[in-house]
Write an enzyme that holds these catalytic residues in place. Structure first.
Site, PDB file in Angstrom:
ATOM      1  CE  LYS A   1      36.422  46.834  37.301  1.00 50.89           C
ATOM      2  NZ  LYS A   1      35.803  45.783  37.412  1.00 50.89           N
ATOM      3  CG  HIS A   2      41.584  47.209  36.743  1.00 47.50           C
ATOM      4  ND1 HIS A   2      40.891  47.548  35.786  1.00 47.50           N
ATOM      5  CD2 HIS A   2      40.934  46.102  37.310  1.00 47.50           C
ATOM      6  CE1 HIS A   2      40.058  46.661  35.477  1.00 47.50           C
ATOM      7  NE2 HIS A   2      39.974  45.702  36.596  1.00 47.50           N
TER       8      HIS A   2
ATOM      9  CG  ASP B   1      33.502  42.394  38.754  1.00 48.39           C
ATOM     10  OD1 ASP B   1      34.067  43.406  38.459  1.00 48.39           O
ATOM     11  OD2 ASP B   1      33.942  41.529  38.913  1.00 48.39           O
TER      12      ASP B   1
ATOM     13  NE  ARG C   1      35.720  41.065  27.585  1.00 48.02           N
ATOM     14  CZ  ARG C   1      35.610  40.021  28.629  1.00 48.02           C
ATOM     15  NH1 ARG C   1      36.437  39.432  29.529  1.00 48.02           N
ATOM     16  NH2 ARG C   1      34.446  39.579  28.711  1.00 48.02           N
TER      17      ARG C   1
ATOM     18  CG  ASP D   1      41.800  42.300  39.660  1.00 52.77           C
ATOM     19  OD1 ASP D   1      40.956  41.921  39.932  1.00 52.77           O
ATOM     20  OD2 ASP D   1      41.933  42.931  38.630  1.00 52.77           O
TER      21      ASP D   1
ATOM     22  CG  HIS E   1      41.562  37.695  34.382  1.00 55.13           C
ATOM     23  ND1 HIS E   1      41.556  39.018  33.806  1.00 55.13           N
ATOM     24  CD2 HIS E   1      40.560  37.579  35.317  1.00 55.13           C
ATOM     25  CE1 HIS E   1      40.507  39.654  34.625  1.00 55.13           C
ATOM     26  NE2 HIS E   1      39.915  38.876  35.432  1.00 55.13           N
TER      27      HIS E   1
ATOM     28  NE  ARG F   1      30.795  38.830  37.639  1.00 56.50           N
ATOM     29  CZ  ARG F   1      31.914  38.592  36.947  1.00 56.50           C
ATOM     30  NH1 ARG F   1      31.791  38.023  35.522  1.00 56.50           N
ATOM     31  NH2 ARG F   1      33.096  39.098  37.375  1.00 56.50           N
TER      32      ARG F   1
END
Length: 352
Positions: free
Chosen positions: A196-197, A94, A164, A278, A209, A102
């Site tokens: 996505k998504h 990601d 975000r 996902d 999540h 990351r």
């Protein structure tokens, strides 16, 4: 040097039903997993290497916990890739920019702005150059797939997308334009992009999540970027989200919905690429991993993404492989569905 692979399209009419070994190998290509460890000397990285070598998985997902340094990540991806012989291994991450990276805690990686900042401040040519640099960094690290761009529409109501700054714009046309530059830049470098998504997470007021998420105010304008990018032959991989869209399917999350994945995406939008789920361990799905895997495959999902090597004290790779294999043998999943997923996957792996 790129691996040279024979593109083998399996059809029942020409070859008969696959043997159990062939079926296992096909199912393995449908599994992508996250793992613990950042070095080839780690016990579970060695086990993952063996899983790749034995055809139990077709891809891995790199998370922050797998990164010790830039050179360490290069060594890790090289080691994992060395286990794959018949087909290239998908090594995914990601890397959207902004908060979703990351690499943010490391100073020796190049860092990039969020999609919303790009869409607000950069012209398309500048965006293409920026994403060429992003793709080049990933390529040099041994990563060949990025779970980006986000083609959801920006809405401040969304705690996981809008708040975000993960979407380029609230305007579908602008999202399409910037996503197109992102994909072109990545294609030119040789790293796969995953849109996505699907069918649209921008208006979700909760986080899949954490909890079941219903999008009551779904606007079909959210599908426009997918429609346009599919029509332009730009979309090779699409990730489907876990939100419930009552106007399309008022029972199943999108990942488990045949109406959304097969009827809408593959049939109505004429999408010929690969559908990736996902993370199958996200709380919005409910149920068990095995139950959801069967539902997702029947819905039309081609690759099942699971973020943890272990699930409920069980090897998640074995759980997924066995659940799908046993469902095919019992008739719960048609063999044609496995063959279709396999053919879509290896058609894309031939590009590497």
């Amino acid at each position: 040097m790129k691996k040279i692979i024979l593109l083998f399209i399996f059809t029942i009419s020409l070859f008969g039903a696959p043997s159990d070994k062939e079926l296992r190998n096909m199912i393995g290509q449908m599994v992508m997993v996250g793992f613990t460890g950042d070095s080839s000397s780690d016990e579970w990285v060695k086990q993952l290497h063996l899983d790749i070598k034995n055809g139990r998985i077709g891809g891995v997902m790199i998370l922050a916990r797998n990164i010790s340094s830039k050179q360490g990540l290069k060594n890790l991806t090289k080691y994992l890739n060395s286990a794959s012989s018949k087909y290239p291994l998908f090594i995914a991450i990601d890397e959207e920019g902004g908060q979703i990276s990351r690499f943010n805690k490391f100073s020796d990686f190049e860092h990039f702005p969020s999609a919303y900042k790009v869409g607000s401040e950069l012209d398309l040519n500048s965006a293409n150059k920026l994403y060429t640099n992003m793709a080049t960094q990933l390529k040099n690290l041994g990563i060949n797939m990025n779970f980006a761009p986000v083609v959801d529409l920006h809405n401040d109501i969304s705690p996981i997308i809008g708040q975000r700054q993960r979407a380029f714009s609230k305007d579908a046309g602008e999202v399409t334009a910037y996503a197109s530059e992102f994909i072109s830049a990545f294609d030119n470098v040789g790293v796969a992009s995953v849109l996505k998504h699907f069918p649209g997470h921008g208006n979700a007021s909760s986080d899949t999540h954490k909890i079941s998420t219903i999008v009551d105010s779904f606007d079909f304008d959210e599908i426009r970027p997918y429609y346009e990018l599919i029509k332009r032959k730009k979309a090779k991989f699409i990730m489907v989200g876990h939100m419930i869209i009552p106007t399309i399917d008022d029972v199943n999350p999108a990942t488990l919905s045949r109406q959304i994945v097969t009827n809408l995406l593959k049939d109505s939008l004429n999408y010929e690429g690969v559908v990736i789920s996902d993370d199958m361990l996200m709380k919005a799905l409910g149920g068990t991993l095995e139950q959801n895997a069967i539902k997702a495959v029947n819905a039309g999902v081609d690759i099942l993404l699971v973020s943890e090597y272990f699930y409920n004290k069980t090897n998640s790779i074995k759980a997924l492989n066995d659940a799908i294999f046993n469902s095919v043998k019992s008739g719960k999943i048609e063999i044609a569905r496995i063959i279709d997923a396999y053919n879509r996957i290896i058609a894309q792996k031939a590009r590497f």
